[in-house]
Design a protein around this motif. Structure first.
Motif, PDB file in Angstrom:
ATOM      1  N   MET A 158      -7.424  -3.465  10.642  1.00  6.13           N
ATOM      2  CA  MET A 158      -6.941  -2.159  10.167  1.00  6.13           C
ATOM      3  C   MET A 158      -8.058  -1.358   9.502  1.00  6.13           C
ATOM      4  N   ASN A 159      -8.887  -2.080   8.763  1.00  6.36           N
ATOM      5  CA  ASN A 159      -9.925  -1.376   8.002  1.00  6.36           C
ATOM      6  C   ASN A 159     -10.916  -0.636   8.900  1.00  6.36           C
ATOM      7  N   ASN A 160     -11.004  -1.044  10.168  1.00  5.82           N
ATOM      8  CA  ASN A 160     -11.942  -0.369  11.073  1.00  5.82           C
ATOM      9  C   ASN A 160     -11.293   0.781  11.836  1.00  5.82           C
ATOM     10  N   GLU A 161     -10.007   0.876  11.706  1.00 10.99           N
ATOM     11  CA  GLU A 161      -9.309   1.862  12.540  1.00 10.99           C
ATOM     12  C   GLU A 161      -9.295   3.217  11.847  1.00 10.99           C
ATOM     13  N   ILE A 162     -10.166   4.093  12.278  1.00  4.18           N
ATOM     14  CA  ILE A 162     -10.262   5.414  11.649  1.00  4.18           C
ATOM     15  C   ILE A 162      -8.936   6.155  11.869  1.00  4.18           C
ATOM     16  N   GLY A 163      -8.422   6.765  10.816  1.00  2.00           N
ATOM     17  CA  GLY A 163      -7.197   7.564  10.965  1.00  2.00           C
ATOM     18  C   GLY A 163      -5.922   6.765  10.780  1.00  2.00           C
TER      19      GLY A 163
ATOM     20  N   GLY B 228      -5.091  -3.647   1.361  1.00  2.00           N
ATOM     21  CA  GLY B 228      -6.013  -4.772   1.487  1.00  2.00           C
ATOM     22  C   GLY B 228      -6.872  -4.515   2.712  1.00  2.00           C
ATOM     23  N   ILE B 229      -7.485  -5.576   3.252  1.00  2.00           N
ATOM     24  CA  ILE B 229      -8.356  -5.362   4.401  1.00  2.00           C
ATOM     25  C   ILE B 229      -7.505  -5.103   5.648  1.00  2.00           C
ATOM     26  N   ASP B 230      -6.517  -5.977   5.832  1.00  2.00           N
ATOM     27  CA  ASP B 230      -5.679  -5.823   7.024  1.00  2.00           C
ATOM     28  C   ASP B 230      -4.242  -5.449   6.675  1.00  2.00           C
ATOM     29  N   THR B 231      -4.038  -5.046   5.431  1.00  2.00           N
ATOM     30  CA  THR B 231      -2.668  -4.697   5.031  1.00  2.00           C
ATOM     31  C   THR B 231      -2.654  -3.404   4.224  1.00  2.00           C
ATOM     32  N   MET B 232      -1.533  -2.784   4.260  1.00  2.00           N
ATOM     33  CA  MET B 232      -1.296  -1.608   3.437  1.00  2.00           C
ATOM     34  C   MET B 232       0.163  -1.695   3.019  1.00  2.00           C
ATOM     35  N   THR B 233       0.448  -1.342   1.777  1.00  2.00           N
ATOM     36  CA  THR B 233       1.832  -1.441   1.325  1.00  2.00           C
ATOM     37  C   THR B 233       2.303  -0.090   0.825  1.00  2.00           C
ATOM     38  N   LEU B 234       3.404   0.335   1.365  1.00  2.00           N
ATOM     39  CA  LEU B 234       3.994   1.594   0.907  1.00  2.00           C
ATOM     40  C   LEU B 234       5.054   1.271  -0.125  1.00  2.00           C
ATOM     41  N   ILE B 235       4.986   1.942  -1.268  1.00  4.09           N
ATOM     42  CA  ILE B 235       6.061   1.771  -2.249  1.00  4.09           C
ATOM     43  C   ILE B 235       6.805   3.095  -2.333  1.00  4.09           C
ATOM     44  N   LEU B 236       8.089   3.030  -2.095  1.00  5.38           N
ATOM     45  CA  LEU B 236       8.915   4.246  -2.102  1.00  5.38           C
ATOM     46  C   LEU B 236      10.170   4.034  -2.941  1.00  5.38           C
TER      47      LEU B 236
ATOM     48  N   VAL C 293       1.488   3.226  14.345  1.00 10.10           N
ATOM     49  CA  VAL C 293       0.283   2.425  14.094  1.00 10.10           C
ATOM     50  C   VAL C 293       0.318   1.027  14.732  1.00 10.10           C
ATOM     51  N   SER C 294       1.376   0.730  15.494  1.00  8.94           N
ATOM     52  CA  SER C 294       1.520  -0.568  16.167  1.00  8.94           C
ATOM     53  C   SER C 294       1.098  -1.765  15.292  1.00  8.94           C
ATOM     54  N   PRO C 295       1.775  -1.976  14.184  1.00  7.66           N
ATOM     55  CA  PRO C 295       1.369  -3.069  13.295  1.00  7.66           C
ATOM     56  C   PRO C 295       1.699  -4.442  13.885  1.00  7.66           C
ATOM     57  N   ASP C 296       1.005  -5.488  13.393  1.00 13.18           N
ATOM     58  CA  ASP C 296       1.355  -6.846  13.801  1.00 13.18           C
ATOM     59  C   ASP C 296       2.631  -7.287  13.082  1.00 13.18           C
ATOM     60  N   ARG C 297       2.797  -6.792  11.864  1.00 15.62           N
ATOM     61  CA  ARG C 297       3.928  -7.270  11.069  1.00 15.62           C
ATOM     62  C   ARG C 297       4.346  -6.183  10.073  1.00 15.62           C
ATOM     63  N   VAL C 298       5.650  -6.053   9.880  1.00 15.92           N
ATOM     64  CA  VAL C 298       6.166  -5.151   8.842  1.00 15.92           C
ATOM     65  C   VAL C 298       7.144  -5.965   8.010  1.00 15.92           C
ATOM     66  N   GLU C 299       6.954  -5.952   6.703  1.00 20.70           N
ATOM     67  CA  GLU C 299       7.865  -6.742   5.863  1.00 20.70           C
ATOM     68  C   GLU C 299       8.398  -5.872   4.731  1.00 20.70           C
ATOM     69  N   ILE C 300       9.710  -5.904   4.590  1.00 16.05           N
ATOM     70  CA  ILE C 300      10.344  -5.038   3.586  1.00 16.05           C
ATOM     71  C   ILE C 300      10.835  -5.870   2.412  1.00 16.05           C
ATOM     72  N   GLN C 301      10.547  -5.402   1.197  1.00 14.05           N
ATOM     73  CA  GLN C 301      11.119  -6.040   0.008  1.00 14.05           C
ATOM     74  C   GLN C 301      11.846  -4.975  -0.778  1.00 14.05           C
ATOM     75  N   SER C 302      13.124  -5.230  -1.054  1.00 15.71           N
ATOM     76  CA  SER C 302      13.847  -4.195  -1.804  1.00 15.71           C
ATOM     77  C   SER C 302      14.076  -4.659  -3.236  1.00 15.71           C
ATOM     78  N   ASP C 303      14.776  -3.797  -3.999  1.00 10.64           N
ATOM     79  CA  ASP C 303      15.096  -4.083  -5.392  1.00 10.64           C
ATOM     80  C   ASP C 303      13.855  -4.351  -6.250  1.00 10.64           C
ATOM     81  N   LEU C 304      12.915  -3.452  -6.178  1.00 10.63           N
ATOM     82  CA  LEU C 304      11.735  -3.579  -7.038  1.00 10.63           C
ATOM     83  C   LEU C 304      11.839  -2.606  -8.199  1.00 10.63           C
TER      84      LEU C 304
END
Ligand code: ASP
Length: 437
Positions: A306-311, A333-341, A361-372
């Protein structure tokens, strides 16, 4: 010269309005007064603004307005009688006009504004001050957006012609076509700040029913210490994160003009309250305050290289933009990004959001955590002081709270952590014990 804003509990009854009047009379500098609508007199009471909004909504379902407005009118009649101003204010004519205005109004704003309008009339009559209708000096664009610079101009010109004291209703203004528009709830604070800027006040006194800001939410921490001084930026952080003594938007007009805000308590006027000042404050305390909110979701997006992918980030954020959602944090992170909404931003659109992310962005994995929950530990005092973060994390680990996200900007004004919703209270207490108690 001072601008004073009195909130709903200060304006709730004839008796509290008399207190307000004696505070104003005690200082000849208190010339520009902004007021809220009458608020609650006791815990189960209904705020006038809520009654008015309810009247608007119910009238749209067919209930006659006269009966919906009757209890509101009674409450104002009681106030007028207590203050002895019945002769000066023709409530019968005013309520006929309100009824017609609400009936003709396509939006609830006209209805919502009437509490402030009447409240200001009552106080002006009692004090012998001039009543200045906010529709003359607070300007909104036709789309409802507040027009700050134009307002500042017309308010300054209009008010400079007034001699003696004036009372101005908070919360609303009008479009150039004369349609009433309001700020969001609690918006009389914003009006007070606008007037303070327009008349170049020495200070903006915001009178409420508490002794200013506290270092933590008293519903969570027992007897938290007060905050005697706060900077605008600390205020912005704390109030954004839920310390709701003051409307978060009220800071902008006064910050432009470098005017300090003093939060004061109408029911304990001798208490110095909290002073909010421009610039960076150097107090001896490391931490100024702690605030937080529940109801957040994190979405982890993982993709190799991910870190090499411009845009990459632009594509990710354009998904949010297209769905009209704003995010709170974006730690990466290097290969991760976390959205907090916030849950409220997502509404029911989680599937759309995740679908959009996959497509963009065709991610390898998407993981959702709720109740934060997010907790902000705020203070200029922590800048350049090694060890603050370590103490914070140690305090949390001591009580067994797992930190799910950490965000500290390089301004070093705050450290934000996300914890699980069920750990929220425990975490706040642990931070309070570590830094403030
Ligand atoms: N009366 C309005 C409200 O209840 C505005 C205010 O009090 O500031 O939100």
């Amino acid at each position: 010269m001072k601008v004073c804003k009195f909130g709903g509990s200060s304006m709730a009854s004839g008796e509290t309005i008399k207190r307000v009047a004696s505070i104003i009379r005690a200082d000849a500098d208190r010339k520009y007064i902004v007021v809220s609508a009458p608020g609650k007199r006791f815990a189960k009471d209904i705020k006038i603004t809520d009654s008015l909004l309810n009247a608007y909504a119910e009238s749209r379902k067919g209930t006659p307005l006269k009966s919906l407005l009757a209890p509101i009118r009674e409450r104002f009649e009681g106030i007028a009688k207590d203050l002895g101003v019945e002769e000066k204010i023709n409530l019968s004519a005013i309520f006929t006009e309100i009824e017609q205005g609400i009936a003709a109004s396509p939006i609830p704003d006209f209805a919502a504004a009437q509490g402030e309008r009447l409240s200001a009339m009552m106080l002006a009559a009692y004090l012998g001050f001039a009543f200045v209708d906010a529709r003359e000096i607070v300007r909104f664009a036709d789309n409802g957006q507040f027009n700050a610079e134009y307002t500042n101009d017309i308010a300054r010109k209009y008010l400079s012609k007034k001699e003696g004291g004036v009372v101005i209703p908070g919360f609303y203004g009008s479009t150039s076509g004369g349609q009433i528009r309001t700020f969001s709830r609690g918006g009389s604070d914003v009006t007070g700040a606008i007037i303070a800027r327009a008349v170049k006040a020495d200070i903006y006194e915001n009178w409420t029913d508490v002794n200013g800001f506290l270092t933590a939410d008293p519903r969570i921490v027992e007897n938290p210490k007060p905050i005697p001084e706060l900077s605008y930026r600390e205020l912005r952080e704390l109030s954004y994160m839920g310390a709701n003594v003051l409307h978060p938007e009220s800071i902008f007009p006064v910050r432009k003009a470098n005017i300090p805000i003093n939060i004061k308590n109408t029911f304990e006027p001798e208490n110095p309250g909290t002073m909010i000042l421009p610039g960076v404050l150097h107090h001896d305390r490391l931490i100024t305050g702690i605030a937080g909110k529940k109801g957040f979701v994190s979405i982890l997006i993982e993709k190799s290289m991910m870190n090499n992918e411009i845009g990459f980030t632009r594509k990710l954020l354009s998904v949010l933009e297209n769905l009209n959602m704003s995010f709170e944090h974006l730690p990466s992170g290097i290969d991760t990004m976390t959205l907090i909404l916030a849950d409220t931003e997502i509404g029911g659109k989680m599937q759309e959001l995740v679908g959009g992310i996959r497509e963009a962005v065709s991610p390898d994995r998407v993981e959702i955590q709720s109740d934060l929950a997010l907790i902000a530990t705020v203070g200029h005092g922590m800048a350049y002081k090694p060890g603050t973060a370590s103490r914070l994390f140690t305090a949390l680990s001591r009580v067994g709270v797992n930190i799910k996200m950490i965000d500290q900007g390089s301004s070093e004004l705050n450290i934000i952590v996300a914890v699980s919703g069920e750990d929220y209270e425990k975490a706040i207490n642990a931070i309070y014990e570590e830094f403030i108690n």
